[in-house]
Write a protein that holds these residues in place. Structure first.
Motif, PDB file in Angstrom:
ATOM      1  N   SER A 224       0.613   7.455  -2.612  1.00 31.86           N
ATOM      2  CA  SER A 224       0.842   7.263  -1.438  1.00 31.86           C
ATOM      3  C   SER A 224       1.559   7.471  -0.405  1.00 31.86           C
ATOM      4  O   SER A 224       3.126   8.176  -1.326  1.00 31.86           O
ATOM      5  CB  SER A 224       0.495   5.276  -1.017  1.00 31.86           C
ATOM      6  OG  SER A 224      -0.611   5.368  -1.775  1.00 31.86           O
ATOM      7  N   TYR A 225       1.990   6.903   1.056  1.00 33.47           N
ATOM      8  CA  TYR A 225       3.052   7.311   1.522  1.00 33.47           C
ATOM      9  C   TYR A 225       4.296   6.897   1.231  1.00 33.47           C
ATOM     10  O   TYR A 225       4.392   5.203   1.098  1.00 33.47           O
ATOM     11  CB  TYR A 225       3.398   6.279   3.237  1.00 33.47           C
ATOM     12  CG  TYR A 225       3.737   6.784   4.044  1.00 33.47           C
ATOM     13  CD1 TYR A 225       3.969   8.187   4.485  1.00 33.47           C
ATOM     14  CD2 TYR A 225       5.124   5.563   4.148  1.00 33.47           C
ATOM     15  CE1 TYR A 225       5.151   8.656   6.021  1.00 33.47           C
ATOM     16  CE2 TYR A 225       6.617   5.979   5.507  1.00 33.47           C
ATOM     17  CZ  TYR A 225       6.253   7.249   5.746  1.00 33.47           C
ATOM     18  OH  TYR A 225       7.448   7.561   6.631  1.00 33.47           O
ATOM     19  N   ALA A 226       5.796   7.313   0.914  1.00 33.17           N
ATOM     20  CA  ALA A 226       6.693   6.445   0.588  1.00 33.17           C
ATOM     21  C   ALA A 226       8.003   5.944   1.478  1.00 33.17           C
ATOM     22  O   ALA A 226       7.979   6.178   2.603  1.00 33.17           O
ATOM     23  CB  ALA A 226       7.785   7.950   0.315  1.00 33.17           C
ATOM     24  N   SER A 227       7.729   4.752   1.114  1.00 33.13           N
ATOM     25  CA  SER A 227       8.772   4.037   1.384  1.00 33.13           C
ATOM     26  C   SER A 227      10.598   4.334   0.851  1.00 33.13           C
ATOM     27  O   SER A 227      10.437   3.720   0.014  1.00 33.13           O
ATOM     28  CB  SER A 227       9.112   2.531   1.519  1.00 33.13           C
ATOM     29  OG  SER A 227       9.526   1.789   2.287  1.00 33.13           O
ATOM     30  N   ASP A 228      11.230   4.873   1.758  1.00 33.60           N
ATOM     31  CA  ASP A 228      13.158   5.373   1.447  1.00 33.60           C
ATOM     32  C   ASP A 228      13.651   4.698   1.102  1.00 33.60           C
ATOM     33  O   ASP A 228      13.924   3.625   2.196  1.00 33.60           O
ATOM     34  CB  ASP A 228      13.140   6.805   2.186  1.00 33.60           C
ATOM     35  CG  ASP A 228      13.830   8.224   0.611  1.00 33.60           C
ATOM     36  OD1 ASP A 228      15.024   7.059   0.997  1.00 33.60           O
ATOM     37  OD2 ASP A 228      13.967   9.217   0.184  1.00 33.60           O
ATOM     38  N   CYS A 229      14.631   4.313  -0.203  1.00 40.58           N
ATOM     39  CA  CYS A 229      15.351   3.583   0.191  1.00 40.58           C
ATOM     40  C   CYS A 229      16.453   3.660   1.227  1.00 40.58           C
ATOM     41  O   CYS A 229      17.085   2.607   1.974  1.00 40.58           O
ATOM     42  CB  CYS A 229      16.603   3.851  -1.201  1.00 40.58           C
ATOM     43  SG  CYS A 229      16.901   5.376  -1.805  1.00 40.58           S
TER      44      CYS A 229
ATOM     45  N   GLU B  40       0.559  -1.390   0.151  1.00 39.90           N
ATOM     46  CA  GLU B  40       0.052   0.102   0.264  1.00 39.90           C
ATOM     47  C   GLU B  40       1.137   1.165   0.232  1.00 39.90           C
ATOM     48  O   GLU B  40       0.153   2.282  -0.009  1.00 39.90           O
ATOM     49  CB  GLU B  40      -0.831  -0.313   1.291  1.00 39.90           C
ATOM     50  CG  GLU B  40      -0.217   0.035   2.381  1.00 39.90           C
ATOM     51  CD  GLU B  40       0.372  -1.540   3.149  1.00 39.90           C
ATOM     52  OE1 GLU B  40       0.413  -1.637   4.665  1.00 39.90           O
ATOM     53  OE2 GLU B  40      -0.155  -2.178   2.258  1.00 39.90           O
ATOM     54  N   TYR B  41       1.999   0.745  -0.234  1.00 40.52           N
ATOM     55  CA  TYR B  41       3.363   2.411  -0.178  1.00 40.52           C
ATOM     56  C   TYR B  41       3.538   2.389  -1.179  1.00 40.52           C
ATOM     57  O   TYR B  41       3.316   1.272  -2.182  1.00 40.52           O
ATOM     58  CB  TYR B  41       4.193   2.435   0.952  1.00 40.52           C
ATOM     59  CG  TYR B  41       3.868   2.262   2.500  1.00 40.52           C
ATOM     60  CD1 TYR B  41       3.016   2.488   2.650  1.00 40.52           C
ATOM     61  CD2 TYR B  41       4.661   1.966   3.098  1.00 40.52           C
ATOM     62  CE1 TYR B  41       2.602   2.245   4.655  1.00 40.52           C
ATOM     63  CE2 TYR B  41       5.289   2.098   4.481  1.00 40.52           C
ATOM     64  CZ  TYR B  41       3.312   2.676   4.957  1.00 40.52           C
ATOM     65  OH  TYR B  41       3.120   2.190   6.639  1.00 40.52           O
ATOM     66  N   SER B  42       4.141   3.621  -1.444  1.00 34.56           N
ATOM     67  CA  SER B  42       5.039   3.449  -2.879  1.00 34.56           C
ATOM     68  C   SER B  42       7.026   3.645  -2.500  1.00 34.56           C
ATOM     69  O   SER B  42       7.118   3.582  -1.412  1.00 34.56           O
ATOM     70  CB  SER B  42       4.984   5.528  -3.221  1.00 34.56           C
ATOM     71  OG  SER B  42       4.779   5.765  -2.604  1.00 34.56           O
ATOM     72  N   PHE B  43       7.261   3.655  -3.573  1.00 34.71           N
ATOM     73  CA  PHE B  43       8.667   3.369  -3.178  1.00 34.71           C
ATOM     74  C   PHE B  43       9.067   4.497  -3.677  1.00 34.71           C
ATOM     75  O   PHE B  43       9.356   5.354  -4.930  1.00 34.71           O
ATOM     76  CB  PHE B  43       9.326   2.459  -3.778  1.00 34.71           C
ATOM     77  CG  PHE B  43      11.131   2.553  -4.117  1.00 34.71           C
ATOM     78  CD1 PHE B  43      11.640   1.486  -2.939  1.00 34.71           C
ATOM     79  CD2 PHE B  43      11.463   2.719  -4.125  1.00 34.71           C
ATOM     80  CE1 PHE B  43      13.000   1.855  -2.533  1.00 34.71           C
ATOM     81  CE2 PHE B  43      13.381   2.349  -4.447  1.00 34.71           C
ATOM     82  CZ  PHE B  43      13.984   1.947  -3.751  1.00 34.71           C
ATOM     83  N   HIS B  44      10.174   4.936  -2.975  1.00 35.86           N
ATOM     84  CA  HIS B  44      10.952   6.290  -3.948  1.00 35.86           C
ATOM     85  C   HIS B  44      12.615   6.189  -3.115  1.00 35.86           C
ATOM     86  O   HIS B  44      13.034   5.475  -1.567  1.00 35.86           O
ATOM     87  CB  HIS B  44      10.849   7.644  -2.711  1.00 35.86           C
ATOM     88  CG  HIS B  44      11.086   8.232  -2.776  1.00 35.86           C
ATOM     89  ND1 HIS B  44      12.484   9.165  -1.697  1.00 35.86           N
ATOM     90  CD2 HIS B  44      11.398   9.402  -3.774  1.00 35.86           C
ATOM     91  CE1 HIS B  44      12.830  10.582  -2.376  1.00 35.86           C
ATOM     92  NE2 HIS B  44      12.483  11.065  -3.780  1.00 35.86           N
ATOM     93  N   CYS B  45      12.967   6.812  -3.753  1.00 32.19           N
ATOM     94  CA  CYS B  45      15.055   6.533  -3.667  1.00 32.19           C
ATOM     95  C   CYS B  45      15.367   7.186  -4.679  1.00 32.19           C
ATOM     96  O   CYS B  45      15.184   7.903  -5.779  1.00 32.19           O
ATOM     97  CB  CYS B  45      15.779   5.779  -4.317  1.00 32.19           C
ATOM     98  SG  CYS B  45      17.369   5.495  -3.639  1.00 32.19           S
TER      99      CYS B  45
END
Length: 448
Positions: free
Chosen positions: A391-396, A342-347
């Protein structure tokens, strides 16, 4: 004469202080100020609280009460752009009226029988206020200027809507203050002509659109403490969105999507081009985003799976495939690019050659030198419950960075040394026996 001058100065300072208070609060809604004054009276209106934005419905209700019955002559000074910041920056504050760019306007506001100041009115379009006045008065606007108005015959027995267009400093060679001062001179000339004709009027000064739009987010709606930031999609770079049968299902944004087909060739930034999404698909377990550029195809294959250990679904970017000149290179990303479903991925940096999150998996010898470099990369292939927003970003970047770990280990080492030293000091014992002064003294025999 001292009394009226002091009263006008106090009113002006209160007027500008109110603008400053509204400016300090800020708002994410585009807004324009609206100033009304009349030679024969306006309905009373309570001063809005600082920071309150007058809605279109509230403005419509007030204009209905102001122009509800009888003929009215309305002068609409419509500037190309106008914001409350223009009054705070170029107006005469602290009683310095000579430095103000709105001397005629301020004088009219103070000398009119009644005036209404709306610092922030919701802006919904460039023709909203003219169309609203046209509806209330039942007449079409007539575009005039100061010269034509002096020779124009006005019939006060019917409603009249006179439109005076004023420029703004955008694209002008003059400074903004000079342009606004020239507009103020035009306002003074028009009002002088109306007074010479002895025609009662109501004047309105506003803008076609705001000159300054500052987007702010309420502090109360933000999570306090340390949090991950989502990519700002208001940049000129295009947000890539694929719509499935039930709406948006894949979103991607990157400041740069650079590729290189050899170790010596230049980088090509695909983010500056508009791709064709033919071949993309999405369902409950897998998503495929295909970006078709001239001569180049870039594909992102994602899947989601339930992991019993964490008790939740996670999605991974399995492969990134690059095709050019009938050759294909695959890059594996599942080991480093993953997030809750349910999150997005960001880096900030996703590449295939330095601290690689994309591991090359090409068997063809002529594609082993192909490289990918994505800057400020964010992707989401599942759970787009926010519609057109990530959605809320899960960062690398992990929460405990190498710097944090070094600081913690150094602190623990210093704490260990301190505790050990304190323990050694506590183990020191004082002598429990001393020399008896009444007894024989201790003698130490000396012998050769």
């Amino acid at each position: 004469m001292a009394g009226p001058r002091c009263s006008s100065r106090v009113r002006l300072m209160a007027f500008m202080a109110f603008f400053l208070a509204v400016l300090a609060t800020g708002s994410s809604t585009a807004q324009v100020p609206v100033l009304l004054w009349s030679s024969d009276g306006l309905p009373p209106l309570a001063s809005p609280a600082a920071g309150h934005i007058i809605s279109n419905d509230q403005l419509t209700a007030y204009l209905s009460s102001a122009f509800g019955s009888g003929p009215h002559t309305v002068l609409l000074f419509l500037q190309d752009k106008l914001s409350k910041d223009d009054f705070t920056v170029f107006g005469g504050v602290y009683g310095n009226n000579k430095d103000s760019a709105f001397q005629n306007l301020e004088a009219e506001l103070h000398s009119s029988s009644s005036s209404v100041t709306l610092p922030a009115v919701e802006w919904s379009g460039s023709s909203a206020i003219p169309a609203l006045l046209q509806e209330k008065l039942g007449v079409s606007p007539v575009l005039v200027d100061a010269d034509t108005l002096s020779h124009l015959s006005i019939n006060a027995s019917v409603s009249n809507l006179l439109l005076i267009s004023l420029p703004y400093c955008t694209g002008s060679q003059k400074p903004c203050k000079e342009v606004l001062r020239d507009n103020d001179e035009i306002i003074g000339q028009v009002l002088s002509s109306m007074k010479a004709k002895n025609v009662p009027y109501t004047a309105i000064y506003t803008g076609l659109q705001p000159s300054r739009v500052i987007s702010e987010t309420s502090v109360s709606s933000q999570a306090m403490g340390r949090s991950l930031l989502q990519a700002d999609v208001t940049n000129s770079t295009q947000l890539i969105m694929f719509n499935g049968s039930g709406g948006p299902c894949i979103m991607l944004w990157a400041q740069s999507l650079s590729i290189s087909l050899s170790s010596t060739s230049d980088w090509v930034d695909l983010a500056k081009q508009t791709p064709d999404l033919t071949g993309s698909m999405c369902n409950g377990t897998s998503s495929l985003l295909v970006l078709n550029y001239p001569g180049i195809v870039l594909s992102f294959a994602m899947s989601q799976k339930f992991y019993p250990v964490s008790g939740r679904n996670w999605f991974t970017l399995d492969t990134v495939q690059l095709q050019s000149n009938s050759l294909t290179a695959n890059f594996l990303g599942a080991r480093g690019i993953y997030a809750p479903a349910e999150y997005s991925f960001h880096c900030q940096s996703v590449n295939s050659f330095r601290d690689a999150l994309l591991v090359p998996n090409s068997t063809a010898g002529n594609t082993t030198a192909w490289r990918l470099n994505f800057i400020d990369f964010q992707i989401q292939g599942f759970g787009l419950s926010n519609g057109t927003n990530f959605s809320y970003a899960s960062d690398c970047a992990s929460f405990f960075t190498p710097g944090i770990w070094m600081g913690l280990l150094t602190s623990l080492l210093m704490l260990y040394i301190f505790v050990y030293g304190l323990h050694m000091i506590m183990q020191l014992n004082t002598m429990d026996r001393f020399d008896d002064p009444k007894g024989p003294s201790i003698s130490v025999p000396q012998s050769e």
